[in-house]
Every structure is written in structure tokens, then in C-alpha cells.
Scaffold this active site. Structure first.
Site, PDB file in Angstrom:
ATOM      1  CE  LYS A  53      -1.050   0.207   4.950  1.00 61.12           C
ATOM      2  NZ  LYS A  53      -2.076   0.070   5.950  1.00 61.12           N
ATOM      3  NE  ARG A  54       5.893   3.058   3.481  1.00 62.99           N
ATOM      4  CZ  ARG A  54       6.918   3.652   4.101  1.00 62.99           C
ATOM      5  NH1 ARG A  54       8.125   3.538   3.621  1.00 62.99           N
ATOM      6  NH2 ARG A  54       6.719   4.370   5.172  1.00 62.99           N
TER       7      ARG A  54
END
Ligand code: GLU
Length: 502
Positions: A253-254
Site C-alpha cells: 500500500k506504500r
């Protein structure tokens, strides 16, 4: 034999696209052969598991149309389907392993283990448990137990030789036993670890095929050994390649939104998301790009999964969604889906408090609500330049805010406020100085309902995607700058520590 597969998510966050992908392949494998698909909630990590996360996983699987035959809310004869409700089963089985001499009690304290680890690392070895409690005399164990000494239960693992197991897609895989740790099976709190619970449940739930991500390959030797210890037949193993970002890194999700709910809230069709996931490492015999779940089931063959890391590319997914919208829905279906996405009574109920004091005629409503219906706000670098902060400061504040929002367990008005407040403090800026930029990043305008309320209505993933977009339109953060920002981020973390120590 009835084929039974399962998806076994741990409810510790948002429902991940990776979970949906593995669920889809389990579902397709079972359903294409008249089998059953089971959902089991692996919530033995009491600290990280939450009921909300479990609910979101159930919602996401249902939204996608991957309905389970057995699982929470759909009881079959192998329940309960939540590991936290099966403690006694694990305890009884672990006793059996102890009695048969396949497991032992380990009294090593965390300090002992960390000294052991440090010594092994210093000697250039891979850290693992050295087996010092494996041969404790029975009398010793009895005395320490009677004294109530805290302990875990570990499995015996051979010192020498190698373990060979078969993976359906890869054939034989061999791992030397020297690389396999004497795995903890029961923790000090009497709860099982993943390995013990997973093996017992797969057996008791009559799972015939374990289809999961390739990150579990190193665990297979322990599992195979546990099946042998119990005298059970091991299900067939099939490890699917992990999804990757377009730059080949592991999907996280970065870099990109990974929550299924993000795709729902951005207005993707579940059919298109499933279709796209179905093309991760697999394709239709005629290579057609748009296909429904039913069509996939009628052609599914797991042996045609290719092992190259499948790339999850949002642009391609968006294109495919467009194909679905244009070609696959009748007008009335289209309208129904559009209303369902963004124009429900529920939606308006949520936004009503923000609207009520602000508008005089309904035609003004869209001014305030537009940010919620947009894929992303139409922002430019020039608009950000007008917020009064230097480019470098803007990038720093936005990047730090992104990180602060990533590591937040609860995403609500207070926690978002607190995150932004910390970033402002660490940047030596007043909250008032950073807010115009945040408004702009989230809403695309300088006037909007409060940025904090907007963030909550958008949800964590859409909020973060907008901040990422704001960074991109301003040229993005170079690798070098990212390193510097990462160092500086300590100051954001320190804001809390300083507060806590007062
Ligand atoms: N609970 C594990 C996970 O979250 C399940 C792994 C497996 O399928 O064995 O991925």
C-alpha cells in the site's frame, strides 16, 4: 472425493487485493470441479485481529461475489470457522504431540532467545532456536511446570537431511532441515501459532487442496512434518505467484491502493476487478481479455497458472473496467450500478450533516460533494504554489502526512487530525499553514467541507491516493529526497514520544 479449498485470511487490516486474488483461484479451482469453498478466519493473533477487519473481509468477498459454502455466517459441519473459537481443539492436539514426543516445552525467556540470536548472527549463522530445551529431563520439566514457569511448546525438527515436498505448479521442492526452525506451536498465552492451527484446521475441515501465496513455501516443511506427526494425509499444495507493482516490487500500500474497498469506493465494478484478478498469471484459452466469473469457471485449469510475478497495474484494471461499463451492461443495469455506487440514501445520510448548514438550494450541493464523486481532484502544481508554502516544504508535509496516515490503525477524524498536527509540528509550521494545501490535495479546491471530514468520508485509501497524486503533480519525490525525508520522519514520530513523556 469432493474437492474442498479454503481462503484463510487474518483479520488484521483492510481486505487486500492479494487476498481476493488467492480467494478467486481457490473458488475457481473448487467450483470448476463441483467442489466447495470454505472461509476460515485466522485470528489467533489477538493483538492485531479485529472484528471490524473481519467484517470488512466478509463484505469485500461478498461484494466480489466469492460466496463461501462454509464459514462465518454460513455454518457447515466443520465449524466453528473462526480460530479464536477453536482453542480447545488446538490444545488437545498439542497435548497429543507432547505425549508422542513430537513437541517439547521450551522455557527460554525472551532475553535468552535474543542472546542466542545475537551470538548466532555474530558467528555468521542464520538465527534459529538451538534446541536447548528439546531434551530437558522429564523431572525438570515437571518441577518447572509445577512452579508455574511460563513456557511455549515447540515442535521437534530433524537436525540433518532435507525435506522434500511437492508443489502442484513447481514440482518437487527440497529444503534442508538445517534451515527449518523448531517452530513454536503454542505461545505462552496458550494460543496456537499460525502453523499449528492452520494444519489442524485444514485437516479437520477436510481441505483437499491448499492454494495460497508463494510466501508460504518456506513453511511447507513444518506443515508436512506436522501432518506426519499426526498421521494425517497432507492436502495437495499449490503456491501462487505474488502480485507485483509495475516496477516488480511486491504489491504494497506504500505504492498503490491495495484495499478491495478502495476499488469499490472508486467505482470499479466487482466483475471487472475479478476479471482482472483472474488474469493474474492465468489466461483464457482464447486469450480473451473480458470474461465473467462463470466463463472463467468453465475454462479454469490451475495447471495453466504461470509462475512469472503477475503485475497488478491499476491503469490496465481501469481500462478493463471501462470495457465492462461500455460493453457488458444494459442501460438499466448501468443506471442501477451507478446509483448503487454513489447515489444511495446511505451516502446522502452520511453527507447530510456537512451539507445542511452550508447550502441554500439543492443545486449548490454538488459544489460540496463533487470531491466525493471524483476519481481524483483536478489539481495542478500552480494551484499548490498558491498555498504559500515552498515546494520543498510542500513535498515534505505531504510525504510525511502520507506515512503518518499509513501507519494508523484507526482512521477517524481525531486520528487524522492528530497525524496532520504531528507533521505540522515536526515541520515547525502552524496547523493553519498546512491546511490549505491539504484541503487542496483532498478536494481540488480551496473551499470544501473540513479536510478531516472529507478524509473520513473518502476513507484511508482514497485519501492516501489523493495525497500521492498531489505529490506527483508537483514533480514527485526523488529517491534521494525520499531518503532524506525518511530520516527526517523521525521528528514526526518524536512528536508523540515527547508528548507521552510529559
Ligand atoms: N492466515 C494466513 C494468511 O493470512 C493463511 C495462509 C494460508 O493460506 O495458509 O495469509
Amino acid at each position: 472425493m469432493t474437492i474442498r479449498t479454503r481462503i484463510a485470511p487474518s483479520p488484521t487490516g483492510d481486505p487486500h487485493v492479494g487476498t481476493a486474488y488467492i480467494a478467486l483461484f481457490n473458488y475457481a479451482f473448487a467450483k470448476s470441479q463441483g467442489g466447495q469453498f470454505v472461509l476460515r478466519i485466522e485470528d489467533t493473533d489477538q493483538v492485531r485481529s479485529t472484528a471490524e477487519s473481519e467484517q470488512l473481509i466478509l463484505d469485500a468477498l461478498r461484494w466480489l461475489g466469492l460466496q463461501w459454502d462454509e464459514g462465518p455466517g454460513c455454518e457447515g459441519d466443520c465449524g466453528p470457522y473462526r480460530q479464536s473459537e477453536r482453542s480447545q481443539i488446538y490444545q488437545a492436539h498439542c497435548e497429543r504431540l507432547l505425549e508422542d514426543g513430537h513437541a517439547f516445552r521450551c522455557f527460554c525467556t525472551p532475553e535468552t532467545l535474543s542472546t542466542m540470536r545475537d551470538a548466532q548472527v555474530a558467528a555468521g549463522q542464520t538465527p534459529k532456536y538451538d534446541g536447548r530445551c528439546a531434551e530437558l529431563p522429564a523431572a525438570d520439566v515437571a518441577t518447572r511446570l509445577a512452579a508455574g514457569e511460563s513456557h511455549v511448546i515447540r515442535m521437534h525438527v530433524p537436525n540433518e537431511g532435507q525435506c522434500t515436498f511437492v508443489d502442484r505448479l513447481r514440482g518437487e521442492i527440497t529444503i534442508p532441515w538445517a534451515q527449518v526452525d523448531m517452530q513454536v506451536l503454542m505461545k505462552t498465552d496458550g494460543l496456537p501459532t499460525y502453523h499449528l492451527a492452520n494444519v489442524i484446521d485444514d485437516h479437520l475441515m477436510r481441505i483437499t487442496h491448499v492454494i495460497r501465496g508463494e510466501e508460504w513455501i518456506p513453511s511447507a516443511p513444518k506443515h508436512q512434518l506436522l501432518y506426519q506427526y499426526f498421521g494425517w494425509e497432507m492436502p495437495e499444495l499449490c503456491h501462487l505467484p505474488l502480485l507485483r507493482n509495475p516496477d516488480q516490487s511486491k504489491l504494497s500500500k506504500r505504492k498503490n491502493p491495495t484495499s478491495i474497498l478502495y476499488y469499490r469506493d472508486q467505482g470499479y465494478l466487482p466483475e471487472a476487478v475479478l476479471n482482472y484478478l483472474g488474469r493474474m498469471g492465468w489466461s483464457m484459452p482464447d486469450e480473451s481479455e473480458r470474461f465473467s466469473l462463470d466463463t472463467m469457471l468453465s475454462h479454469f485449469e490451475i495447471d495453466r497458472v504461470s509462475l512469472g510475478g503477475p503485475v497488478f497495474d491499476i491503469e490496465k484494471l481501469t481500462w478493463l473496467n471501462g470495457q465492462w461499463l461500455t460493453h457488458a451492461l444494459t442501460d438499466s443495469e448501468y443506471l442501477a450500478r451507478l446509483m448503487e455506487w454513489g447515489f444511495t440514501a446511505d451516502f446522502f445520510k452520511k453527507v447530510l450533516p456537512h451539507l445542511k448548514s452550508r447550502i441554500q438550494v439543492f443545486s449548490e450541493a454538488s459544489d460540496w460533494l463533487m470531491p466525493l464523486w471524483q476519481a481524483k481532484p483536478h489539481v495542478t502544481e500552480a494551484m499548490f504554489a498558491e498555498t504559500g508554502l515552498e515546494l520543498e516544504t510542500r513535498l515534505q508535509v505531504l510525504q510525511w502526512t502520507l506515512w503518518a496516515l499509513e501507519s494508523m490503525p484507526d482512521f477517524n477524524r481525531e486520528s487524522v487530525f492528530h497525524a496532520v498536527e504531528r507533521v505540522a509540528a515536526a515541520s515547525e509550521l502552524k496547523l493553519k499553514a498546512v491546511m490549505p494545501m491539504l484541503f487542496l490535495a483532498l478536494s481540488g479546491s480551496t473551499e470544501s467541507i473540513s479536510a478531516f471530514d472529507l478524509a473520513v468520508l473518502l476513507g484511508p485509501d482514497r485519501t492516501r491516493a489523493r495525497i500521492r497524486h498531489a505529490l506527483e503533480v508537483q514533480g514527485g519525490v526523488s529517491k534521494k529526497a525520499l531518503k532524506r525525508l525518511e530520516k527526517g520522519y523521525q521528528a514526526v514520530l518524536a512528536v508523540d514520544k515527547n508528548r507521552d513523556s510529559h
